[in-house]
Motif scaffolding. Structure first.
Motif, PDB file in Angstrom:
ATOM      1  N   THR A   7     113.535  17.694  97.259  1.00  0.00           N
ATOM      2  CA  THR A   7     112.841  17.379  96.490  1.00  0.00           C
ATOM      3  C   THR A   7     112.692  18.404  95.205  1.00  0.00           C
ATOM      4  O   THR A   7     112.871  18.042  94.180  1.00  0.00           O
ATOM      5  N   LEU A   8     112.841  20.029  95.233  1.00  0.00           N
ATOM      6  CA  LEU A   8     112.929  20.862  94.357  1.00  0.00           C
ATOM      7  C   LEU A   8     114.039  20.186  93.846  1.00  0.00           C
ATOM      8  O   LEU A   8     114.270  20.721  92.398  1.00  0.00           O
ATOM      9  N   THR A   9     115.636  19.934  94.385  1.00  0.00           N
ATOM     10  CA  THR A   9     116.841  19.633  93.980  1.00  0.00           C
ATOM     11  C   THR A   9     116.563  18.862  93.120  1.00  0.00           C
ATOM     12  O   THR A   9     117.327  19.115  91.986  1.00  0.00           O
ATOM     13  N   ALA A  35     111.641  26.978  97.445  1.00  0.00           N
ATOM     14  CA  ALA A  35     110.540  25.683  97.245  1.00  0.00           C
ATOM     15  C   ALA A  35     109.431  25.465  98.424  1.00  0.00           C
ATOM     16  O   ALA A  35     108.470  24.689  97.841  1.00  0.00           O
ATOM     17  N   PRO A  90     113.357  21.418  99.785  1.00  0.00           N
ATOM     18  CA  PRO A  90     114.663  21.338  98.905  1.00  0.00           C
ATOM     19  C   PRO A  90     114.677  20.413  98.436  1.00  0.00           C
ATOM     20  O   PRO A  90     115.417  20.897  96.466  1.00  0.00           O
ATOM     21  N   MET A 143     107.149  22.508  98.387  1.00  0.00           N
ATOM     22  CA  MET A 143     108.289  21.019  98.582  1.00  0.00           C
ATOM     23  C   MET A 143     109.221  21.429  99.183  1.00  0.00           C
ATOM     24  O   MET A 143     109.724  22.515  99.778  1.00  0.00           O
ATOM     25  N   LEU A 179     106.658  25.123  88.170  1.00  0.00           N
ATOM     26  CA  LEU A 179     108.604  26.036  88.829  1.00  0.00           C
ATOM     27  C   LEU A 179     108.997  26.510  87.798  1.00  0.00           C
ATOM     28  O   LEU A 179     109.047  27.903  88.173  1.00  0.00           O
ATOM     29  N   GLN A 221     106.443  20.421  86.680  1.00  0.00           N
ATOM     30  CA  GLN A 221     107.679  21.634  86.504  1.00  0.00           C
ATOM     31  C   GLN A 221     106.814  22.881  85.675  1.00  0.00           C
ATOM     32  O   GLN A 221     107.927  23.877  85.866  1.00  0.00           O
ATOM     33  N   LEU A 267     116.640  29.022  96.243  1.00  0.00           N
ATOM     34  CA  LEU A 267     115.932  27.623  96.007  1.00  0.00           C
ATOM     35  C   LEU A 267     114.812  27.447  97.728  1.00  0.00           C
ATOM     36  O   LEU A 267     113.420  26.868  97.040  1.00  0.00           O
ATOM     37  N   VAL A 313     114.505  19.629  89.599  1.00  0.00           N
ATOM     38  CA  VAL A 313     115.487  21.110  88.648  1.00  0.00           C
ATOM     39  C   VAL A 313     116.418  20.401  87.568  1.00  0.00           C
ATOM     40  O   VAL A 313     116.471  20.890  86.560  1.00  0.00           O
ATOM     41  N   LEU A 330     106.651  26.907  96.662  1.00  0.00           N
ATOM     42  CA  LEU A 330     105.660  25.419  95.937  1.00  0.00           C
ATOM     43  C   LEU A 330     105.512  23.980  96.497  1.00  0.00           C
ATOM     44  O   LEU A 330     104.670  23.525  96.710  1.00  0.00           O
TER      45      LEU A 330
END
Length: 149
Positions: free
Chosen positions: A78-80, A69, A76, A74, A53, A50, A65, A83, A72
Motif C-alpha cells: 500500500t505504501l509503494t 510502512a 508495504p 500500512m 507520509l 500523503q 520502506l 509513493v 504509518l
C-alpha cells in the motif's frame, strides 16, 4: 438459504454493535478527520495520507520502506502504491538501500520540503481549529488512548 427466507440479526444486536464497537467508532471518526484534512490539503495536491507520509520522510537519513510502512500502519504494498504519485511529482525519491540493494528507501526532495513548509503551516492552523472545537484536554487524552491500542 434464499434471499427471501433469511432472518436478519436481532435489532438489539445491531444497536449494541453500533453503540459499542470500538472499531466502527474509530473508522467513522478517522473518515471524518480524513475528509476534513483532505479538504485543507487539497490546494497542495496532497491527501492527508500523503501529508503524513511526507512528514515521516522529513529526516536526514531516509528510512527503509518496511520500517516506514510499519510506522504509518500500512502494508508495504500500500505504501509503494502511495509513493508513486509523489515520486512522479518530484516530491520524493525512491532509492536502493545501500545495506541491501533489494530494499528501497524513500527520501524527500527539495521540492517536497518547499511544499511541506507551506502545507504544514495550513495543517497547523486547521489542527489548532480542530482542537479548539474539542473540550479541554480531549485531544491529548485521545492521542494517549489511541496510542494504547
Amino acid at each position: 438459504m434464499s434471499d427471501s427466507t433469511f432472518e436478519l440479526l436481532p435489532r438489539e444486536t445491531v444497536l449494541h454493535i453500533r453503540d459499542t464497537c470500538l472499531c466502527l467508532a474509530a473508522q467513522r471518526a478517522a473518515r471524518r478527520l480524513a475528509r476534513r484534512f483532505d479538504k485543507v490539503l487539497r490546494p497542495f495536491g496532497l491527501t492527508n495520507g500523503q501529508f503524513s507520509l511526507m512528514v515521516a520522510l522529513n529526516q536526514p537519513d531516509p528510512p527503509p520502506l518496511g520500517r516506514l510502512a510499519a510506522f504509518l500502519g500500512m502494508e508495504p504494498s500500500t505504501l509503494t502504491a502511495a509513493v508513486k504519485p509523489l515520486a512522479r511529482r518530484g516530491l520524493l525519491l525512491v532509492e536502493p538501500d545501500p545495506a541491501d540493494r533489494r530494499s528501497r528507501r524513500l527520501r524527500i526532495t527539495a521540492d517536497g520540503v518547499v511544499l511541506m513548509r507551506d502545507a504544514a503551516e495550513v495543517w497547523h492552523e486547521a489542527h489548532a481549529a480542530l482542537e479548539a472545537e474539542l473540550p479541554a484536554g480531549t485531544a491529548m487524552a485521545l492521542r494517549r488512548d489511541l496510542a494504547a491500542l
